[in-house]
Design an enzyme around this catalytic site. Structure first.
Site, PDB file in Angstrom:
ATOM      1  N   ASP A 206       1.089  -1.019   0.236  1.00 45.60           N
ATOM      2  CA  ASP A 206       0.129   0.431   0.165  1.00 45.60           C
ATOM      3  C   ASP A 206       1.063   1.598  -0.429  1.00 45.60           C
ATOM      4  OD1 ASP A 206      -3.042   1.234   0.881  1.00 45.60           O
ATOM      5  OD2 ASP A 206      -1.688   2.061   2.164  1.00 45.60           O
ATOM      6  N   GLU A 264       1.642  -0.293  -5.331  1.00 42.85           N
ATOM      7  CA  GLU A 264       0.814   0.557  -5.427  1.00 42.85           C
ATOM      8  C   GLU A 264       1.604   2.605  -5.482  1.00 42.85           C
ATOM      9  OE1 GLU A 264      -3.207   2.840  -4.180  1.00 42.85           O
ATOM     10  OE2 GLU A 264      -2.057   2.620  -2.569  1.00 42.85           O
TER      11      GLU A 264
HETATM   12  C1  GLC Z   1      -4.036   3.266  -0.772  1.00 43.89           C
HETATM   13  C2  GLC Z   1      -5.685   2.253  -0.953  1.00 43.89           C
HETATM   14  C3  GLC Z   1      -6.553   2.658   0.093  1.00 43.89           C
HETATM   15  C4  GLC Z   1      -6.384   3.590   1.136  1.00 43.89           C
HETATM   16  C5  GLC Z   1      -5.056   3.784   1.235  1.00 43.89           C
HETATM   17  C6  GLC Z   1      -4.516   4.575   3.052  1.00 43.89           C
HETATM   18  O1  GLC Z   1      -4.550   4.192  -1.754  1.00 43.89           O
HETATM   19  O2  GLC Z   1      -5.553   1.534  -2.038  1.00 43.89           O
HETATM   20  O3  GLC Z   1      -7.719   2.174   0.136  1.00 43.89           O
HETATM   21  O4  GLC Z   1      -7.452   4.015   1.809  1.00 43.89           O
HETATM   22  O5  GLC Z   1      -4.167   3.399   1.038  1.00 43.89           O
HETATM   23  O6  GLC Z   1      -4.538   3.257   3.539  1.00 43.89           O
END
Ligand code: GLC
Length: 518
Positions: A206, A264
Site C-alpha cells: 500500500d 501501489e
Molecule cells: C491506498 C489504499 C486505500 C487506502 C489508502 C490508505 O491508497 O488503496 O484504500 O485508503 O491507501 O491506506
C-alpha cells in the site's frame, strides 16, 4: 528469469482482487470473510484467474476498512483467524491459484500498541520516534507544523494533549510511521517473513510511493487539490528516500523464491515510475493510466503506449487495471446504463489482450455498476473528512451478488449487509450470469480461457491501422479491435474469436470490441 529459466509466474498472469468485506460472508454477520473466499475458490478457478490479491485482513479498528492496521501479524476476527488464512492458502494452492496479501507500511492504526505507547510517552522519547511527532508553529505551537493536508480531506496533523502534533497523510486514525527509524523496517521485515513463512505468495504494498518524508517537512506548494489525488512533486509522496526502503524490502522478499511484491505507485512521470521497479526494488507496480483513460480511442492508445513505455527502460512488466476498491466502477465511469456496460465489456477485451499482468477487481467480471448509496450508509472516512462534500469510495465496495432474486443475493445469511445491496441486482448475480452465454461473466470466462490457451499471444504489441474512433493492435496471432466512436467500423481481417457484443456482417458496432485470430 526464474531459476529454471522460465519467466516468473507474475510476469504474465491475471490477478483477481478480493475486497474481503464484500466478496462472500460465511459467518452470517453481513461482512465478507476468509472462509467466504475459501468457499468460492471453485468459482475463481472456473473464472480462470491465476492469483488473488486480498485487501488487508489484519487486526484493525476498520476506520479505513483494514488500511488502519493495529496488529500486522494477526487476522481481524471480523475476517476469521490465522487458521482460516492457512485454509485459504492451502485451498488456493490446491487449485493452482496463488495468494497475495496487502501490507500497509506507510502508517499504522492509532490503536497499534506503538502509537498507544507514543501517546503515553514524552516528546522526544523513543516511543514518539516511531511516528512523526513535531512541535507546532506560532508562539504557543497552536498552528500545525506545516500546511500539509490529508489525502482524505482536512489537515494532515492532529494535536495531542501535551501540545505536540502527529502526521497522518490519511485519516486521523492512521498515523504515519517514521521510516528514518530503523525499528520500523525491522518490524516490517518481521511482518513480511511472518506471512511468507505461512506460504503466501507475495504482497500488494500500500502507498508504495509514500513512507519517505522530505527533510524538514517543507510546506506543500499548493493545498487546494482534489481529495485522493496528488502530483509527482507533492512533498508528501514520491521522495527519493523511498527507494532505499524498497531495496530493503526486496532483500527480504528475495529469500522466498517466487514471491512477488506489487506496489501501489501513484506516480505519473514514466522515468520516476520506472525507478520503483528497478531489478532490486518492487517486482511490479500498478500503472493507473488505462484506468484513468476515457472511453476514447486516442486516450486508450496513449494510456497503453505510456504504460508500455513506463516499464521499457527497466525491462519491467507492464500492469493493467480498469477498477479497484478506490475508484468508480468502470460501467459507471464509461457512462452508466447500457452504453456504460457495453463500453466496460469492450474494455475488458482490451484489458485481457494486453501483454503483462492484469488485475481484475471483484465484481468487475459481473459488470457491477457504482452504487448510489444513501448518506446514512456511507462509511468511507472521506465522507466525514471532506465535510460531506465527497461521497468517497463505498459505491464500488458494495457486496457481490451470488444468487437468488432479493438482497443479500446469497452474499450472506444476514440481510443487513455492511453496505446495502441494490434490490435490482438479481440479473447481475453470478448464478444468473453463469448460465447465460452472453453475460459479462461468460465474456470474462471465455476471454480468460483464450488468454490462457494462447499463453504468450506474443510479447510485443504492434499497432495496426485503425479507422477513425477505433484502436487496433496485434499481439502475435491475436488482433484486438475496439470501436469507441459513434459509427460502425470495418472489422479487420481474421477469424473471429470473441466479441463483447453482437457482430453483424463485417462491421464492429460502436462501444464494442472483438478478438480476431490473424
Ligand atoms: C491506498 C489504499 C486505500 C487506502 C489508502 C490508505 O491508497 O488503496 O484504500 O485508503 O491507501 O491506506
Amino acid at each position: 528469469m526464474g531459476p529454471d529459466n522460465r519467466a516468473p509466474w507474475w510476469q504474465d498472469c491475471v490477478f483477481y482482487q478480493v475486497y474481503p468485506r464484500s466478496f462472500a460472508d460465511s459467518s452470517g454477520d453481513g461482512v465478507g470473510d476468509l472462509d467466504g473466499v475459501t468457499a468460492h475458490l471453485d468459482y475463481l478457478r472456473e473464472l480462470g484467474v491465476d492469483a488473488l490479491w486480498l485487501n488487508p485482513v489484519m487486526v484493525s479498528p476498520m476506520a479505513d476498512h483494514g488500511y488502519d492496521v493495529a496488529d500486522p501479524r494477526a487476522i481481524d476476527p471480523l475476517f476469521g483467524d490465522l487458521a482460516g488464512l492457512d485454509r485459504l492458502v492451502a485451498a488456493s494452492h490446491e487449485r493452482g491459484i496463488r495468494l497475495t496479501m496487502d501490507l500497509v507500511p506507510n502508517h499504522t492504526s492509532s490503536a497499534h500498541p506503538w502509537f498507544v505507547e507514543a501517546l503515553g510517552s514524552a516528546p522526544g522519547s523513543r516511543e514518539r520516534e516511531r511516528y512523526i511527532f513535531r512541535d507546532g508553529r506560532g508562539p504557543d505551537g497552536a498552528q500545525a507544523p506545516n500546511n500539509w493536508i490529508s489525502v482524505f480531506g482536512g489537515p494532515a496533523w492532529t494535536r495531542v494533549p501535551d501540545g505536540q502534533w502527529y502526521l497522518h497523510l490519511f485519516d486521523v486514525q492512521q498515523p504515519d510511521l517514521n521510516w528514518d527509524n530503523p525499528e520500523v523496517m525491522a518490524d516490517f521485515e518481521t511482518t513480511l517473513r511472518f506471512w511468507l513463512d505461512r506460504g503466501v505468495d507475495g504482497f500488494r504494498i500500500d502507498v508504495s510511493h509514500g513512507m519517505a518524508k522530505p527533510p524538514g517537512l517543507p510546506d506543500m506548494p499548493v493545498t487546494d487539490i482534489k481529495l485522493l489525488t496528488h502530483q509527482d512533486d507533492d512533498p508528501r509522496f514520491n521522495r527519493p528516500g523511498v527507494h532505499a526502503i524498497h531495496r530493503a524490502i526486496r532483500r527480504v522478499v528475495d529469500d522466498y523464491p517466487g514471491a512477488v511484491s506489487v506496489g501501489e505507485v501513484w506516480v505519473h512521470d514514466n522515468a520516476q515510475f520506472a525507478a520503483y521497479i528497478r531489478p532490486d526494488e518492487l517486482h511490479l507496480a500498478f500503472n493507473f493510466r488505462l484506468l484513468q483513460a476515457e472511453f476514447d480511442a486516442g486516450e486508450i492508445r496513449d494510456a497503453i503506449e505510456n504504460s508500455l513505455a513506463a516499464v521499457a527502460s527497466v525491462a519491467g512488466t507492464p500492469t493493467w487495471a480498469l477498477e479497484n476498491h478506490d475508484v468508480q466502477r468502470s460501467v459507471t465511469r464509461y457512462g452508466d446504463g447500457a452504453a456504460g456496460l457495453a463500453r466496460a465489456r469492450a474494455m475488458a477485451l482490451v484489458l485481457l489482450a494486453l501483454p503483462g499482468t492484469v488485475f481484475v477487481y471483484n465484481g468487475q467480471e459481473l459488470g457491477l455498476p457504482e452504487v448510489e448509496l444513501p448518506d446514512a450508509a456511507l462509511q468511507d472516512p472521506v465522507w466525514e473528512r471532506s465535510g460531506h462534500t465527497e461521497r468517497g469510495r463505498d459505491g464500488c465496495r458494495v457486496p457481490l451478488p451470488w444468487s437468488g432474486d432479493t438482497p443479500p443475493f446469497g452474499f450472506s445469511d444476514d440481510p443487513d449487509t455492511w453496505l446495502p445491496m441494490p434490490s435490482d441486482w438479481a440479473p447481475l448475480a453470478v448464478e444468473h450470469q453463469a448460465s447465460d452465454p452472453d453475460s459479462t461473466l461468460s465474456l470474462y470466462r471465455r476471454a480468460l480461457e483464450i488468454r490462457r490457451e494462447r499463453a504468450g499471444f506474443g510479447e510485443r504489441l504492434e499497432w495496426l491501422p485503425a479507422p477513425e474512433g477505433a484502436v487496433v493492435f496485434r499481439r502475435g496471432t491475436l488482433i484486438c479491435v475496439v470501436n469507441t466512436g459513434s459509427q460502425p467500423v470495418a472489422l479487420p481481417e481474421g477469424a473471429r474469436l470473441l466479441s463483447s457484443g453482437p457482430l453483424t456482417g463485417a462491421e464492429l458496432a460502436p462501444n464494442t470490441a472483438a478478438w480476431l485470430s490473424g
